[in-house]
Design a protein around this motif. Structure first.
Motif, PDB file in Angstrom:
ATOM      1  N   ASP A   6      54.278  61.516  11.334  1.00 55.67           N
ATOM      2  CA  ASP A   6      54.674  60.211  10.805  1.00 55.67           C
ATOM      3  C   ASP A   6      53.460  59.612  10.118  1.00 55.67           C
ATOM      4  OD1 ASP A   6      55.744  57.025  12.098  1.00 55.67           O
ATOM      5  OD2 ASP A   6      56.550  58.140  10.408  1.00 55.67           O
ATOM      6  N   THR A  26      57.516  62.249   8.037  1.00 52.63           N
ATOM      7  CA  THR A  26      58.248  61.028   7.722  1.00 52.63           C
ATOM      8  C   THR A  26      57.249  60.008   7.189  1.00 52.63           C
ATOM      9  OG1 THR A  26      57.969  60.301  10.024  1.00 52.63           O
ATOM     10  CG2 THR A  26      60.109  61.263   9.416  1.00 52.63           C
ATOM     11  N   ASN A  28      57.152  55.773   5.501  1.00 54.68           N
ATOM     12  CA  ASN A  28      57.902  54.527   5.315  1.00 54.68           C
ATOM     13  C   ASN A  28      57.065  53.658   4.386  1.00 54.68           C
ATOM     14  OD1 ASN A  28      56.007  52.949   6.835  1.00 54.68           O
ATOM     15  ND2 ASN A  28      56.939  53.711   8.715  1.00 54.68           N
ATOM     16  N   LEU A  31      53.499  52.928   5.523  1.00 49.87           N
ATOM     17  CA  LEU A  31      52.589  54.081   5.530  1.00 49.87           C
ATOM     18  C   LEU A  31      52.177  54.467   4.105  1.00 49.87           C
ATOM     19  CD1 LEU A  31      54.356  56.278   8.257  1.00 49.87           C
ATOM     20  CD2 LEU A  31      52.211  55.005   8.510  1.00 49.87           C
ATOM     21  N   LYS A  83      65.159  58.130   2.544  1.00 52.61           N
ATOM     22  CA  LYS A  83      65.322  57.225   3.689  1.00 52.61           C
ATOM     23  C   LYS A  83      65.981  55.924   3.224  1.00 52.61           C
ATOM     24  CE  LYS A  83      62.097  57.296   7.612  1.00 52.61           C
ATOM     25  NZ  LYS A  83      60.816  56.784   8.105  1.00 52.61           N
ATOM     26  N   PHE A 129      64.306  53.789  16.595  1.00 53.58           N
ATOM     27  CA  PHE A 129      62.901  53.414  16.808  1.00 53.58           C
ATOM     28  C   PHE A 129      62.657  53.126  18.291  1.00 53.58           C
ATOM     29  CE2 PHE A 129      61.023  51.924  12.533  1.00 53.58           C
ATOM     30  CZ  PHE A 129      61.699  52.913  11.840  1.00 53.58           C
ATOM     31  N   ARG A 132      59.614  50.398  19.246  1.00 55.95           N
ATOM     32  CA  ARG A 132      59.864  48.988  18.939  1.00 55.95           C
ATOM     33  C   ARG A 132      60.877  48.374  19.908  1.00 55.95           C
ATOM     34  NH1 ARG A 132      59.334  48.321  12.321  1.00 55.95           N
ATOM     35  NH2 ARG A 132      57.579  49.768  12.105  1.00 55.95           N
ATOM     36  N   ALA A 163      61.895  58.141  16.515  1.00 53.78           N
ATOM     37  CA  ALA A 163      60.844  57.525  15.699  1.00 53.78           C
ATOM     38  C   ALA A 163      60.157  56.421  16.480  1.00 53.78           C
ATOM     39  CB  ALA A 163      61.444  56.952  14.415  1.00 53.78           C
ATOM     40  N   SER A 164      59.087  55.886  15.894  1.00 59.57           N
ATOM     41  CA  SER A 164      58.309  54.857  16.594  1.00 59.57           C
ATOM     42  C   SER A 164      57.845  55.406  17.945  1.00 59.57           C
ATOM     43  CB  SER A 164      59.157  53.597  16.800  1.00 59.57           C
ATOM     44  OG  SER A 164      58.383  52.529  17.290  1.00 59.57           O
ATOM     45  N   ARG A 166      55.035  56.513  20.432  1.00 66.46           N
ATOM     46  CA  ARG A 166      53.700  55.956  20.636  1.00 66.46           C
ATOM     47  C   ARG A 166      52.840  56.737  21.630  1.00 66.46           C
ATOM     48  NH1 ARG A 166      54.945  50.425  19.885  1.00 66.46           N
ATOM     49  NH2 ARG A 166      56.028  50.201  17.905  1.00 66.46           N
TER      50      ARG A 166
END
Ligand code: G3P
Length: 220
Positions: A6, A26, A28, A31, A83, A129, A132, A163-164, A166
């Motif tokens: 990511d 990925t 966004n 990024l 996306k 996500f 989040r 995704a997201s 951590r």
């Protein structure tokens, strides 16, 4: 489980690609903005480094403009996955793009209801996500489990991309929950290698080896 990086940073891309363990990338808008190059140039450079799905996000918010942007992004390279955000216009654009044979990763997903809509629209990937949701006290990994169950119940082919992410725990839990893909920052990917007992064991192996063979060499 496929592992995606990511990131839009080319140095991180090259390092991760050398390890031979990443299946895609990925990005966004945040990024891409961090790297400062036009998105077409950045995505093309990423596609030259990583041979796998590369997600590039539209920034338009109305369906018509999303379609134009999505077609343009898809034209950069055959590995590009467009996306779109999980909004009404994003789902409308996803339905159209998927019918045109353009693969879509529907992002900013925070509920199973949203994920159901994305699968109905023919999404190639759904991006819930996890981090989040954790940030607001909701168990993000439960969403991955719910989506994988719903998709399995009806045979939806949409891939679930955690995704997201951590931490290494998120990666392991995503795999346990049956996610098809986990995407993670370079820092998390790099931390997956780490274990103190590996370091300790290797040091002991080498110490024992050198003790004998160094002495053997020395005695010649
Ligand atoms: O691809 C989505 C991901 O980049 C978001 O991660 O840590 O900003 O929530 P994060």
């Amino acid at each position: 489980m496929k592992i995606f990086l990511d990131s839009a940073n080319l140095d991180e891309m090259r390092k991760a690609a050398e390890w031979g363990i990443i299946d895609g990338v990925t990005t966004n808008p945040s990024l891409i903005a961090k790297e400062g190059l036009p998105i077409h140039d950045q995505i093309r450079a990423i596609c030259d480094i990583v041979d796998g799905d590369v997600s590039a996000e539209v920034v338009a918010t109305d369906a018509k403009a999303m379609l134009e942007e999505g077609r343009s992004l898809a034209g950069i390279h055959e590995n590009v996955v467009v996306k779109t955000p999980l909004t009404r216009d994003g789902i409308q654009a996803t339905s159209r793009l998927s019918k045109e044979g353009i693969r879509v990763n529907v992002t900013l997903c925070f509920s199973a209801a949203q994920a159901l809509l994305a699968a109905k629209a023919g999404a190639y990937i759904i991006s819930p996500f996890v981090g989040r949701l954790d940030d607001i006290g909701i168990e993000g990994m439960d969403l991955i489990s719910s989506i994988t169950k719903i998709y399995r119940n009806y045979g939806f082919q949409t891939q679930v991309l955690a995704a997201s992410v951590r931490s290494p725990i998120h990666v392991i839990d995503a795999a346990k929950a049956g996610a098809d893909i986990a995407t993670m920052p370079f820092k998390v990917l790099d931390s997956l290698f780490n274990h103190p007992l590996t370091d300790k064991g290797l040091a002991q192996f080498l110490k024992d080896w050198e003790k004998v063979f160094q002495e053997t060499h020395a005695s010649r």
